[in-house]
Write a protein that holds these residues in place. Structure first.
Motif, PDB file in Angstrom:
ATOM      1  N   ILE A 132       0.845  -1.193   0.000  1.00 23.71           N
ATOM      2  CA  ILE A 132       0.000   0.000   0.000  1.00 23.71           C
ATOM      3  C   ILE A 132       0.879   1.241   0.000  1.00 23.71           C
ATOM      4  O   ILE A 132       1.827   1.338   0.785  1.00 23.71           O
ATOM      5  N   VAL A 133       0.558   2.175  -0.886  1.00 26.30           N
ATOM      6  CA  VAL A 133       1.218   3.477  -0.937  1.00 26.30           C
ATOM      7  C   VAL A 133       0.115   4.527  -0.994  1.00 26.30           C
ATOM      8  O   VAL A 133      -0.873   4.365  -1.721  1.00 26.30           O
ATOM      9  N   HIS A 134       0.272   5.598  -0.222  1.00 22.30           N
ATOM     10  CA  HIS A 134      -0.739   6.658  -0.190  1.00 22.30           C
ATOM     11  C   HIS A 134      -0.030   8.006  -0.139  1.00 22.30           C
ATOM     12  O   HIS A 134       0.722   8.268   0.794  1.00 22.30           O
ATOM     13  N   LYS A 135      -0.279   8.838  -1.158  1.00 18.43           N
ATOM     14  CA  LYS A 135       0.351  10.159  -1.237  1.00 18.43           C
ATOM     15  C   LYS A 135      -0.720  11.227  -1.431  1.00 18.43           C
ATOM     16  O   LYS A 135      -1.752  10.970  -2.044  1.00 18.43           O
ATOM     17  N   TYR A 136      -0.409  12.420  -0.920  1.00 19.33           N
ATOM     18  CA  TYR A 136      -1.327  13.557  -1.048  1.00 19.33           C
ATOM     19  C   TYR A 136      -0.651  14.696  -1.799  1.00 19.33           C
ATOM     20  O   TYR A 136       0.548  14.919  -1.672  1.00 19.33           O
ATOM     21  N   PHE A 137      -1.464  15.438  -2.549  1.00 14.75           N
ATOM     22  CA  PHE A 137      -0.985  16.554  -3.359  1.00 14.75           C
ATOM     23  C   PHE A 137      -1.978  17.706  -3.232  1.00 14.75           C
ATOM     24  O   PHE A 137      -3.136  17.498  -2.861  1.00 14.75           O
ATOM     25  N   THR A 138      -1.532  18.911  -3.551  1.00 13.16           N
ATOM     26  CA  THR A 138      -2.419  20.072  -3.558  1.00 13.16           C
ATOM     27  C   THR A 138      -2.243  20.841  -4.862  1.00 13.16           C
ATOM     28  O   THR A 138      -1.210  20.751  -5.529  1.00 13.16           O
ATOM     29  N   LYS A 139      -3.284  21.598  -5.177  1.00 13.30           N
ATOM     30  CA  LYS A 139      -3.246  22.471  -6.352  1.00 13.30           C
ATOM     31  C   LYS A 139      -4.366  23.494  -6.200  1.00 13.30           C
ATOM     32  O   LYS A 139      -5.536  23.151  -6.267  1.00 13.30           O
ATOM     33  N   ARG A 140      -4.002  24.722  -5.943  1.00  8.94           N
ATOM     34  CA  ARG A 140      -4.902  25.872  -5.865  1.00  8.94           C
ATOM     35  C   ARG A 140      -6.283  25.571  -5.249  1.00  8.94           C
ATOM     36  O   ARG A 140      -7.306  25.688  -5.884  1.00  8.94           O
ATOM     37  N   GLY A 141      -6.272  25.211  -3.966  1.00  8.73           N
ATOM     38  CA  GLY A 141      -7.514  25.007  -3.232  1.00  8.73           C
ATOM     39  C   GLY A 141      -8.073  23.588  -3.306  1.00  8.73           C
ATOM     40  O   GLY A 141      -9.126  23.315  -2.745  1.00  8.73           O
ATOM     41  N   TRP A 142      -7.394  22.711  -3.971  1.00  7.92           N
ATOM     42  CA  TRP A 142      -7.827  21.320  -4.078  1.00  7.92           C
ATOM     43  C   TRP A 142      -6.791  20.427  -3.406  1.00  7.92           C
ATOM     44  O   TRP A 142      -5.599  20.719  -3.414  1.00  7.92           O
ATOM     45  N   THR A 143      -7.248  19.319  -2.851  1.00 10.67           N
ATOM     46  CA  THR A 143      -6.379  18.300  -2.280  1.00 10.67           C
ATOM     47  C   THR A 143      -6.635  17.001  -3.028  1.00 10.67           C
ATOM     48  O   THR A 143      -7.784  16.613  -3.242  1.00 10.67           O
ATOM     49  N   LEU A 144      -5.559  16.336  -3.421  1.00  6.36           N
ATOM     50  CA  LEU A 144      -5.655  15.096  -4.179  1.00  6.36           C
ATOM     51  C   LEU A 144      -5.012  13.970  -3.381  1.00  6.36           C
ATOM     52  O   LEU A 144      -3.935  14.142  -2.817  1.00  6.36           O
ATOM     53  N   SER A 145      -5.696  12.853  -3.312  1.00  3.39           N
ATOM     54  CA  SER A 145      -5.213  11.661  -2.638  1.00  3.39           C
ATOM     55  C   SER A 145      -5.001  10.585  -3.701  1.00  3.39           C
ATOM     56  O   SER A 145      -5.902  10.308  -4.487  1.00  3.39           O
ATOM     57  N   ALA A 146      -3.817   9.992  -3.722  1.00  2.50           N
ATOM     58  CA  ALA A 146      -3.520   8.929  -4.690  1.00  2.50           C
ATOM     59  C   ALA A 146      -3.040   7.699  -3.925  1.00  2.50           C
ATOM     60  O   ALA A 146      -2.107   7.791  -3.119  1.00  2.50           O
ATOM     61  N   GLU A 147      -3.683   6.569  -4.187  1.00  3.42           N
ATOM     62  CA  GLU A 147      -3.373   5.359  -3.437  1.00  3.42           C
ATOM     63  C   GLU A 147      -3.139   4.180  -4.380  1.00  3.42           C
ATOM     64  O   GLU A 147      -3.790   4.052  -5.409  1.00  3.42           O
ATOM     65  N   PHE A 148      -2.215   3.327  -3.985  1.00  6.05           N
ATOM     66  CA  PHE A 148      -1.942   2.075  -4.693  1.00  6.05           C
ATOM     67  C   PHE A 148      -2.130   0.938  -3.709  1.00  6.05           C
ATOM     68  O   PHE A 148      -1.683   1.013  -2.570  1.00  6.05           O
ATOM     69  N   ARG A 149      -2.808  -0.109  -4.156  1.00  4.35           N
ATOM     70  CA  ARG A 149      -2.950  -1.329  -3.368  1.00  4.35           C
ATOM     71  C   ARG A 149      -2.557  -2.504  -4.254  1.00  4.35           C
ATOM     72  O   ARG A 149      -3.126  -2.678  -5.327  1.00  4.35           O
ATOM     73  N   ALA A 150      -1.609  -3.296  -3.789  1.00 10.71           N
ATOM     74  CA  ALA A 150      -1.077  -4.399  -4.589  1.00 10.71           C
ATOM     75  C   ALA A 150      -1.921  -5.668  -4.514  1.00 10.71           C
ATOM     76  O   ALA A 150      -1.713  -6.575  -5.290  1.00 10.71           O
ATOM     77  N   PHE A 151      -2.859  -5.743  -3.606  1.00 10.93           N
ATOM     78  CA  PHE A 151      -3.638  -6.960  -3.401  1.00 10.93           C
ATOM     79  C   PHE A 151      -4.234  -7.483  -4.709  1.00 10.93           C
ATOM     80  O   PHE A 151      -4.684  -6.717  -5.549  1.00 10.93           O
ATOM     81  N   GLU A 152      -4.226  -8.793  -4.847  1.00  9.78           N
ATOM     82  CA  GLU A 152      -4.747  -9.514  -6.007  1.00  9.78           C
ATOM     83  C   GLU A 152      -4.186  -8.972  -7.319  1.00  9.78           C
ATOM     84  O   GLU A 152      -3.047  -9.223  -7.650  1.00  9.78           O
ATOM     85  N   THR A 153      -4.972  -8.181  -8.072  1.00 11.25           N
ATOM     86  CA  THR A 153      -4.527  -7.714  -9.388  1.00 11.25           C
ATOM     87  C   THR A 153      -4.055  -6.268  -9.381  1.00 11.25           C
ATOM     88  O   THR A 153      -3.619  -5.757 -10.399  1.00 11.25           O
ATOM     89  N   GLY A 154      -4.143  -5.606  -8.252  1.00 11.06           N
ATOM     90  CA  GLY A 154      -3.683  -4.226  -8.122  1.00 11.06           C
ATOM     91  C   GLY A 154      -4.792  -3.214  -8.330  1.00 11.06           C
ATOM     92  O   GLY A 154      -5.755  -3.459  -9.054  1.00 11.06           O
TER      93      GLY A 154
END
Length: 183
Positions: A132-154
């Motif tokens: 599992i990998v979880h990263k956060y990003f911002t851009k002019r008033g927005w927050t972005l969450s990006a996650e990876f899960r390797a379980f089964e097929t990804g």
């Protein structure tokens, strides 16, 4: 017509028109036209407010450019009525989604102006393989969450939320920040 525009005037005009809602994809839909597919490249000048449509376009173009699976149609439908833009791509038995594909999506998002803000420590299995990998990003008033899960097929999951919209919704809830009913 003979006058030269001062540098930046066109950009300011585009921002004003964008804020006013002139000429956007929503206007095209209202007129019965189809909106264009997300660009496979970053926008020429990434300025002005981030909109739900531009956030969704950034996410989908980043996933497409990274070779990630198509967005789950149920996620796309669910997102239509909310304050966020979302993507969820599942690997298959024939084509699993790995960490390298997730990192490629992250690279594409960064090229589109999403700035890293926070990273959760990777979770690994007993063999040291990242699960599992979880990263956060911002851009002019927005927050972005990006996650990876390797379980089964990804799985790659990306969601961006407009802070102003979520704050407004939160203010209407009958609960306080500490989870009580405010009494």
């Amino acid at each position: 017509m003979g006058k030269k525009m001062r540098k930046g005037t066109a950009v300011r005009a585009a921002v004003v028109l964008g804020v006013a809602g002139c000429g956007g994809a929503d206007d095209a839909r209202k007129r019965g036209g189809a909106s264009a597919a997300p660009s496979a490249t970053p926008r020429a000048e990434d300025t002005g407010p981030v909109t739900k449509a531009s956030a969704q376009a950034d996410i989908e173009a980043s996933a497409a450019d990274a070779g990630a699976p198509a967005n789950d149609p149920d996620v796309a439908e669910m997102t239509a009525t909310r304050c966020d833009a979302s993507y969820r791509g599942y690997g298959t038995e024939d084509e699993k989604v790995g960490l390298e594909r997730y990192e490629a999506v992250i690279g594409e998002l960064r090229e589109r102006g999403w700035q890293p803000s926070f990273e959760v420590p990777e979770r690994k299995d007993e063999n040291g393989t990242v699960q599992i990998v979880h990263k956060y990003f911002t851009k002019r008033g927005w927050t972005l969450s990006a996650e990876f899960r390797a379980f089964e097929t990804g799985l790659i999951s990306v969601s961006a939320a407009d802070k102003a919209c979520t704050d407004e919704i939160r203010s209407r809830l009958p609960f306080s920040e500490d989870g009580t009913d405010g009494q």
